[in-house]
Design a protein around this motif. Structure first.
Motif, short mmCIF file in Angstrom:
data_model
loop_
_atom_site.label_atom_id
_atom_site.label_comp_id
_atom_site.label_asym_id
_atom_site.label_seq_id
_atom_site.Cartn_x
_atom_site.Cartn_y
_atom_site.Cartn_z
N ASN A 165 0.70 -1.57 0.10
CA ASN A 165 0.19 -0.12 -0.50
C ASN A 165 1.11 1.12 0.06
O ASN A 165 0.90 2.08 -0.78
N ALA A 168 2.97 1.58 -3.62
CA ALA A 168 2.19 0.66 -4.60
C ALA A 168 2.64 1.38 -5.46
O ALA A 168 2.40 1.15 -6.83
N ASP A 174 -2.32 -0.94 -8.19
CA ASP A 174 -3.07 0.23 -8.38
C ASP A 174 -3.96 -0.28 -6.27
O ASP A 174 -4.45 -1.31 -6.83
N PRO A 175 -3.90 0.81 -5.78
CA PRO A 175 -4.02 0.36 -4.48
C PRO A 175 -5.84 0.54 -4.28
O PRO A 175 -5.92 0.22 -3.11
N THR A 176 -6.76 0.74 -5.04
CA THR A 176 -8.04 0.47 -5.09
C THR A 176 -8.28 -0.94 -4.97
O THR A 176 -9.86 -0.64 -5.15
N GLN A 177 -7.32 -1.65 -5.84
CA GLN A 177 -7.67 -2.81 -6.42
C GLN A 177 -6.95 -3.68 -5.71
O GLN A 177 -6.47 -3.98 -7.53
N ILE A 178 -7.40 -4.67 -5.00
CA ILE A 178 -5.73 -5.54 -5.02
C ILE A 178 -7.10 -6.94 -4.65
O ILE A 178 -8.02 -6.95 -4.25
N LEU A 212 -5.29 -2.46 5.11
CA LEU A 212 -6.18 -2.31 4.03
C LEU A 212 -7.33 -1.94 4.87
O LEU A 212 -8.11 -2.56 5.47
N ASP A 215 -12.41 -1.20 1.35
CA ASP A 215 -12.44 -1.01 -0.17
C ASP A 215 -11.27 -0.74 -1.39
O ASP A 215 -11.71 -0.98 -2.70
N GLN A 216 -9.91 -1.21 -0.01
CA GLN A 216 -9.46 -1.65 -1.00
C GLN A 216 -9.33 -3.05 -2.30
O GLN A 216 -8.49 -3.14 -2.78
N VAL A 217 -9.95 -3.83 -1.37
CA VAL A 217 -9.87 -5.07 -1.27
C VAL A 217 -11.70 -5.35 -2.57
O VAL A 217 -12.65 -5.85 -1.56
N THR A 348 -12.25 -6.08 -11.50
CA THR A 348 -11.01 -5.47 -11.70
C THR A 348 -11.58 -4.02 -13.20
O THR A 348 -12.43 -4.19 -13.48
#
Length: 349
Positions: A165, A168, A174-178, A212, A215-217, A348
């Motif tokens: 994170n 990144a 992309d730390p919003t889509q892990i 995390l 909402d990041q996962v 994703t």
């Protein structure tokens, strides 16, 4: 009573010494077996090392099989990145398409090996395959049992997620889509991390501050995992012995099924409706599919979690073994791979 020595003497020969040597050899074997049994009742190390040796050989062979299916897509690879200070145990391998011009959705994969064997290198070929589809992929190492005891690995993986994170941009993440993913024991750990991130009560009981935000996962990929330790404890035979020995080595206690170790590792009892959308799979020839993966998928579905499954009929031929997904020479493994890619593409971007 006529003895073996009497017969030898009456024939004019000296008593044969072979029988004495046989008795001595048998005696030594019995003593060795008893010593091994006693040691095995005191420490999990002997059993763990046997299991590790078998799994290591199998893991290397499977990685070689997967190598033959890695596409020619040019990748940027950064190997042995240290995410913490525990040496090789806290390193990771990062793969991203060389053509990438920015951050990509990222798959963080936790390798299997019954919590006492395996390494990131075992799954690197699979990471290369997925990276070629347009993802940043990361394979993690963590401390195995019995060198380290639960929940050491949980804390380390949380550190890895924090490092990913925080770095990144440098990693192409992309730390919003892990996506949290794993196979076998790694699948259990992936489910555990996702549960920690989405269930504050569980995180409090585990004394973990998740690295995390929920909402990041965006998803999890769970292959051939363990999610209910009570069901694991009920297994018999060689599989039951192996898994019970592994759990003793990983937790440091023979009573893992009765204490907090087994309870907190049983993520089927801690998942909530906020658990990420999930792809879950297992082979019909794998006992863990029927005892673990299918019940976990049913639990998530009952909670309203979006679940995609890849299971096979009980009579499917050939019977698909544990971690069949990595045996890419098999058509059914190719089917599972494509379904995994389709799932990732859907959730994703």
């Amino acid at each position: 009573m006529t003895t073996h020595e009497d017969v030898e003497a009456s024939a004019g020969r000296k008593p044969h010494k072979r029988w004495h040597r046989t008795k001595i050899t048998l005696g030594i074997i019995i003593v060795v077996v008893l010593i091994v049994a006693i040691i095995g009742a005191i420490t999990p190390w002997p059993s763990a090392m046997v299991i590790r040796a078998v799994f290591t050989q199998g893991g290397e062979a499977t990685a070689t099989e997967m190598d033959g299916h890695v596409p020619d897509t040019k990748l940027t690879e950064t190997l042995d990145v240290a995410y913490a200070d525990d040496g090789i145990d806290t390193t990771m391998d990062v793969f991203t398409p060389a053509s990438a011009t920015g951050a990509l959705p990222t798959i963080v994969w936790i390798h299997g090996g019954a919590w006492i064997s395996g390494s990131k290198e075992n799954v690197d070929p699979y990471m290369r395959i997925l990276a070629a589809e347009g993802y940043t992929t990361i394979a993690l190492n963590y401390t195995l049992g019995p060198e380290g005891f639960y929940p050491t690995a949980v804390g380390q993986i949380n550190q890895a997620l924090a490092y990913i994170n925080e770095n990144a941009a440098d990693l192409g993440v992309d730390p919003t889509q892990i996506v949290l993913a794993g196979d076998s024991a790694g699948s259990q750990l992936a489910s555990q991390m996702a549960t920690l991130i989405t269930n504050p009560d569980y995180a409090e009981i585990m004394s973990v501050t998740p690295a995390l935000m929920p909402d990041q996962v965006v998803a999890t990929v769970l292959n051939c995992g363990v999610y209910d330790l009570a069901a694991l404890a009920a297994l018999d035979g060689i599989v039951g012995w192996g898994l019970k020995s592994s759990m003793w080595a990983y937790t440091g206690t023979k009573t893992w099924a009765e204490d907090s170790s087994g309870a907190t590792m049983s993520t089927v009892n801690w998942v909530t409706e906020d658990f990420p959308t999930t792809y879950i799979s297992g082979g019909n020839g794998d006992a863990l599919t029927w005892l673990q993966s299918i019940p976990m998928s049913q639990r998530l579905d009952a909670l309203g979690v979006d679940v995609t499954t890849q299971f096979w009929p009980a009579d499917h031929e050939p019977a698909l073994p544990h971690e069949y997904q990595f045996h890419l020479d098999m058509p059914d493994a190719q089917t599972a791979l494509q379904k995994t890619i389709d799932f990732l593409d859907e959730h994703t971007r």
